[in-house]
Structures are given as C-alpha cells and as structure tokens.
Enzyme design. Structure first.
Site, PDB file in Angstrom:
ATOM      1  CB  THR A  29      32.996  43.633  26.110  1.00  0.00           C
ATOM      2  OG1 THR A  29      31.499  44.809  26.468  1.00  0.00           O
ATOM      3  CG2 THR A  29      32.788  44.462  24.489  1.00  0.00           C
TER       4      THR A  29
ATOM      5  CB  THR B 124      37.756  44.829  29.948  1.00  0.00           C
ATOM      6  OG1 THR B 124      36.415  45.208  29.944  1.00  0.00           O
ATOM      7  CG2 THR B 124      38.472  44.103  28.734  1.00  0.00           C
TER       8      THR B 124
ATOM      9  CB  THR C 258      45.192  47.763  37.265  1.00  0.00           C
ATOM     10  OG1 THR C 258      46.403  47.679  38.537  1.00  0.00           O
ATOM     11  CG2 THR C 258      44.266  48.593  37.670  1.00  0.00           C
TER      12      THR C 258
ATOM     13  CB  THR D  43      50.434  52.197  46.903  1.00  0.00           C
ATOM     14  OG1 THR D  43      50.190  53.691  46.770  1.00  0.00           O
ATOM     15  CG2 THR D  43      50.906  51.171  45.390  1.00  0.00           C
ATOM     16  CD  GLN D  44      44.241  55.539  47.998  1.00  0.00           C
ATOM     17  OE1 GLN D  44      44.084  57.114  47.415  1.00  0.00           O
ATOM     18  NE2 GLN D  44      43.160  55.517  49.051  1.00  0.00           N
ATOM     19  CB  CYS D  45      50.735  55.327  43.496  1.00  0.00           C
ATOM     20  SG  CYS D  45      50.626  56.049  44.372  1.00  0.00           S
TER      21      CYS D  45
HETATM   22  N1  ASP Z   1      30.952  44.268  31.240  1.00  0.00           N
HETATM   23  C1  ASP Z   1      31.771  43.890  30.218  1.00  0.00           C
HETATM   24  C2  ASP Z   1      32.490  42.779  31.217  1.00  0.00           C
HETATM   25  O1  ASP Z   1      33.219  43.366  31.721  1.00  0.00           O
HETATM   26  C3  ASP Z   1      32.806  45.121  29.701  1.00  0.00           C
HETATM   27  C4  ASP Z   1      33.406  44.582  28.972  1.00  0.00           C
HETATM   28  O2  ASP Z   1      33.437  43.331  28.198  1.00  0.00           O
HETATM   29  O3  ASP Z   1      34.780  45.259  28.285  1.00  0.00           O
HETATM   30  O4  ASP Z   1      31.776  41.748  30.989  1.00  0.00           O
END
Ligand code: ASP
Length: 335
Positions: free
Chosen positions: A12, A88, A161, A271-273
C-alpha cells in the site's frame, strides 16, 4: 554521512495518485524525492532499489526472501543501513525470515509500510519512511537487527504480528516491548537491543518450503489430520495450540500427531495467544505432546516459528542439530 539503501518491494505504501486519472497506482521509487522532498533534509545519502515486479505482500514467498537477503549481502559493504518498504500483510513473516537468513548482522535493516498510501492526505507512510530512514542513519545508536518500524514504534521484527487492518497501530509485539519510541525525540531502550555481533556477517541461501501452519480448533477431526499427514514431502508443522500449549487429548488427535512425528515431521508447538509462552507439561493436555517429541516454540510468534522452521530445515541436515537449533534462541525471537 551515512549511506542508506531504500528497497521498495510493493504494498500500500507505494501507491500515489495518477495526476491525470486520479486513480491510485504504484509510484516510481526513483522519484522518491519528488514524492517526499523532506527526505533530502535527513543527514544521509539515500539510494533506491525497486524490485521488479513490485508486489502486494500477499504474494510474498521464500524465493523473494532469499532475493532480499542476497540483495543485502551484495550491497552490505556499500551501505550503512537498509530500509525496506513492504506491504503490511506479510511484513512480520518477511522480518522473521530475514532475521534468520542474515547472521551476525551489524547494520540496521528497518522494514516499514503503511495503512494508507503515500498518495493520500492522511497517509501514515510519510512518517513511517522518515523515521525508518532516520533510525537507519543514526550515527550514535546502530541497531544490528531486522526491525519493523510502524506507528512511531520500532520493534524487533521477529517478535511482531499484524493485529489490525484498520488503524495505524497495525503491529503488536506481545512478548518484547518496542526497541524505540518516536515522539519529540527518538528514545531507544538500549538494554533491549541485541549486542553487536562478534563474528563475520553471513547470509544463508536456503529455505525449506515443505512446512505448514496448523491451527488447533474445536472442530478438528481425524479427517483433517489424515489430510495433513498425507501432504507429500511434509517436513515441518507449526502447530498453533491453545493457551500455554494445550491441544485435544482424544486418541485420534494424539495418534495423528504421533504418526507424523514417526514419519520424521518436525512439529513445533506455539500458542494462539498474542502474548505468553508455551509450557508443555503445565497441563495434562500438553504432556503427551511433549512425550511424543513435539518441540516447544516457547514464546515465539507463529510468523517467526514458520520462518525459523524453514530456515533450520533448509540449511541443516542433521536431525539433532535441527532440533537443537529449533529450540534455541537464534536471533532474539524467544525470551
Ligand atoms: N495488501 C497490502 C500488502 O500487504 C496491504 C498493505 O500494504 O498494507 O501488500
């Protein structure tokens, strides 16, 4: 003056408005100074590298991680720090993979991106890039780590994460506080930053692809486990369990897990936590897993566990060595 290489992989952040149509399209990285002229004011030389093709990070994979690692290796002597612009969605996976591939790193590798494209008025990308470059070019504090910079915080990349698809605070590091916070000043928590390496920089060039993430859930069935165990060439499973490492105690489940371990599949319990650690043996529901030879991921994230397994299984052949490395703290990914 420090030399910084900014590597643009996609995501993005790189979207700007087409001056004619007004639609968002990927920007030309080499025109970064036109898009962000303020970068000229930072006391460093910036050079840019644009990946071809640039991608949405949902298309990220092991080949691309090896490519980024080799790009850093080939440019390591020429630059003092690296900033990677990345989507992201899979940023935490990429940060984790690079942390394992780049051994004895003594220069900062700062990954950043944004929730809103650079071409939008309220973009978070502008501040993210500026601070990431400032951190990479800092003369006093050199961060010898692969980090994620996002929403005014610098994190150890392999501890993060993505937790939010809406707000600017998109990343979370539940088991390690941020390494630095940006406000009026950039305040570093020096005691959390890894020490500089004592040995020479080394870049690994292999990753195992035959790994999966298996999330334990209340509807898990024998058929599901059979299907997993029939995946051809499967070598490793990151098993996301409940709480401190607990999983069903029913026979079909334990027998399924045992069958895979007997076939030589490495299984790591995470863990999933979003915070806390696996402690196999704490409850009856994890004793059997421990006794069968399931490895404890301790307080590792799922993203880092997957990358660690791909790294360990891809670069070492001896079973005992693989197990020893999988359980050890290699790059600050576990406490
Ligand atoms: N779908 C995009 C990516 O990971 C989302 C982003 O950049 O925030 O490339």
């Amino acid at each position: 003056m420090k030399n910084i290489l900014v590597i643009y992989t996609g995501g993005t952040i790189g979207m700007v408005k087409d001056s004619i149509t007004g639609a968002l399209k990927p920007f030309d990285m080499h025109k970064i100074y036109e898009v962000l002229p303020v970068l000229k004011k930072i006391d460093c030389n910036i050079e840019t590298y644009q990946c071809n093709p640039i991608i949405d990070s949902s298309d990220m994979n092991a080949d691309k991680w090896l490519l980024f690692a080799s790009l850093i290796r080939d440019n390591y002597a020429k630059y003092d720090g690296f900033v990677i612009l990345h989507g992201t969605d899979t940023m935490s996976y990429t940060a984790s993979a690079l942390s394992f591939l780049l051994k004895n790193l003594s220069k900062p590798v700062i990954i950043t991106g944004s929730q809103l494209p650079l071409g939008m008025i309220r973009t978070d990308g502008r501040d993210n890039i500026i601070s990431a470059v400032e951190i990479a070019a800092n003369n006093e504090i050199v961060i010898p780590e692969v980090c994620i910079f996002f929403d005014n915080k610098l994190y150890r990349g392999n501890r993060t994460t993505k937790i939010n698809a809406e707000y600017f605070e998109a990343f979370y590091s539940g088991n390690l506080p941020s390494l630095a916070k940006v406000g009026i000043n950039i305040s570093y928590k020096k005691h959390l930053i890894l020490p500089p390496p004592e040995e020479e920089f080394f870049v690994y060039d292999k990753l195992c692809r035959d790994v999966i993430i298996m999330k334990i859930h209340p509807a898990i069935s024998k058929e599901y486990l059979d299907a997993v165990s029939n995946i051809p060439n499967l070598k490793g499973i990151v098993m996301e369990t409940y709480g401190s490492g607990n999983a069903p105690t029913k026979d079909f489940f334990l027998q399924g897990i045992k069958r895979m371990i007997d076939k030589g599949v490495m299984i790591m319990n995470v863990t999933q936590c979003k915070a806390g650690s696996v402690e196999m043996g704490h409850y009856q529901a994890s004793c059997d897993l421990r006794d069968m030879g399931v490895i404890s991921g301790k307080d590792i994230t799922t993203e880092a566990a997957l990358a660690k397994m791909m790294f360990v299984l891809g670069n070492f052949d001896d079973r005992n060595k693989q197990k020893e490395l999988a359980e050890s703290n290699l790059r600050g990914e576990i406490s």
